[in-house]
Structures are given as structure tokens and as C-alpha cells.
Design an enzyme around this catalytic site. Sequence first.
Site, short mmCIF file in Angstrom:
data_model
loop_
_atom_site.label_atom_id
_atom_site.label_comp_id
_atom_site.label_asym_id
_atom_site.label_seq_id
_atom_site.Cartn_x
_atom_site.Cartn_y
_atom_site.Cartn_z
N ARG A 167 -7.34 32.44 -13.43
CA ARG A 167 -7.20 32.27 -11.99
C ARG A 167 -7.35 30.80 -11.61
NH1 ARG A 167 -11.40 36.98 -9.92
NH2 ARG A 167 -10.56 38.69 -11.19
N ASP A 214 -8.09 28.72 -7.82
CA ASP A 214 -8.57 29.03 -6.49
C ASP A 214 -7.65 28.46 -5.41
OD1 ASP A 214 -10.78 30.28 -7.65
OD2 ASP A 214 -11.89 28.38 -7.74
N TYR A 270 -8.35 20.99 -17.78
CA TYR A 270 -8.26 20.75 -16.34
C TYR A 270 -8.35 19.25 -16.07
CZ TYR A 270 -8.78 25.68 -15.08
OH TYR A 270 -8.58 27.02 -14.92
N ARG A 320 -15.25 21.78 -10.49
CA ARG A 320 -15.51 21.07 -9.24
C ARG A 320 -17.00 20.74 -9.09
NH1 ARG A 320 -13.01 24.96 -4.96
NH2 ARG A 320 -13.89 23.39 -3.53
#
Length: 249
Positions: A53, A55, A113, A202
Site C-alpha cells: 500500500r 498512503d 523508498y 515518514r
Amino acid sequence: MPRYRAIISYDGTNFFGWQVQPGKRTVQYEMEKVVNQMAKNPAEHIRVQGSGRTDTGVHALGQVVHFDLPFDIEAESVRKGLSSMLPFDIGISQVERVSTTFHAQYSAHTKTYRYRLSVTEFRDPFKRNYTGHWYRRLDYDKMALAIPDYLGEHDWLSFAAAGFQAKTTVRTVTRAVIEDHRDEGEIVFEFTGTGFLYNQIRIMVGVLLEIGMGTRPVDDIPRLLAAKDRQQARLTAPASGLYLKSVDY
């Protein structure tokens, strides 16, 4: 039914994330809509499975998905056909036929990422959806010194946002780097690992920003990992700067 693997990119600005949600525009919803159109609206809805997933507001450069079609068609024709039907904020760079044992999520070994941070005092309106923005002074060297402390297998409970659904919070980070692009007004972080928890990247970036500001000690990451307490890691970087860069199998 033949199975296909696709690499897709998307601008997450106008999506409520990857996963289908009632009444909301998501990437999975848009992908499933066109795949089922290509399959000529089969009796059984075809699901498109992603590697994981993302966000709301998070982007992808190399999200990997798989889906089954009720007929055999050349992979490049699948790519062209789906591309012609998709909205402009989703693109398909590659499609290939794969074994039915392949699974976009469960066959993945690592994911990478990338986080882009704008560090100019001027808030560029053309970057607002594609970078985080941090106007306060940051000590780049302190962040570069701290970031290797993320490497290795750890319990990441301190770095998981409330509401995560993972069975375990143990993950392994195999690569953690910071890139100096301050001549272009940006600092970039990259992380590769076996998987990441909800908002983990994050929060990891947020901790580094606090270190860069001097409000957190350079050697604080090992303490945070040992604490297993989300309240200890305070800051979460904005979603706009985060990209799923690639998935390795």
C-alpha cells in the site's frame, strides 16, 4: 488464467492511497476498472494486487502489480491497451507474462523508498505536491552521521503510526542513505528494506530532521528503537515527498 506483472508509476496527489476504499478515488480502483474493461467485464471481478500500500498523497515510480486475465494476450498489447484507458496520473512502463505462482506482494524481497525534501526558504508552488518542505536550518552532516543507525534488523514499533495492521513490527533495513542536492534546493533520503510499517519512512525522516535541527541528539536512533514507544518519535514528514521507487524480487 494467464498472469501478468506490471510496473506502474503514479502521481499520488489526487489519490486516497493505493487500496480500494468505498467512495474514494484510489490507484487500485482505477487499475481494476481498466483491467476489468480489458477482460470485457467478466462475471467474476478481477483483482489487481500491488506489492504494498501507499498512503494518501504518496507517489510511486515503480509500483509492481499483478493480475490475471481470462484470455491469453501479448504482454505489450496489454500494456498499450491499459495505458490507453488509464487516467493521466497513472502510467504503465512494463508488462510481462509471469508464472501463476508469482505474487506482487508475497514474492517481493525488498522495497526501496525515496524521500525528496525541499530545503529552500522559498516555498516553490510547483514542488508542493512532490516534495516535503523544510525551511528551518538543517545540519546535513549530523543527519549523514545518524542515518546508518537505521541499518539492520530492528523492532520498529517506535516508528509505526497508530492503526498499523502488521502481525510483527520487526523489519530489516539494508540500505539507508542521504543525498546532498542542496545546489538544487533539495536533500534526498533513500531506504531499502524487507518491508516498512505504516508511515515508517515518514517518521524515520522526521527523526532525521529533528537531528538536523539540533532538537534531538545525533546518537538518538538506537535509543528510539529500544524504547518501542511511538510517542518518543514525534515528527512525521509530509506525504508529498515520499515515493515508492522500486520493488525487487
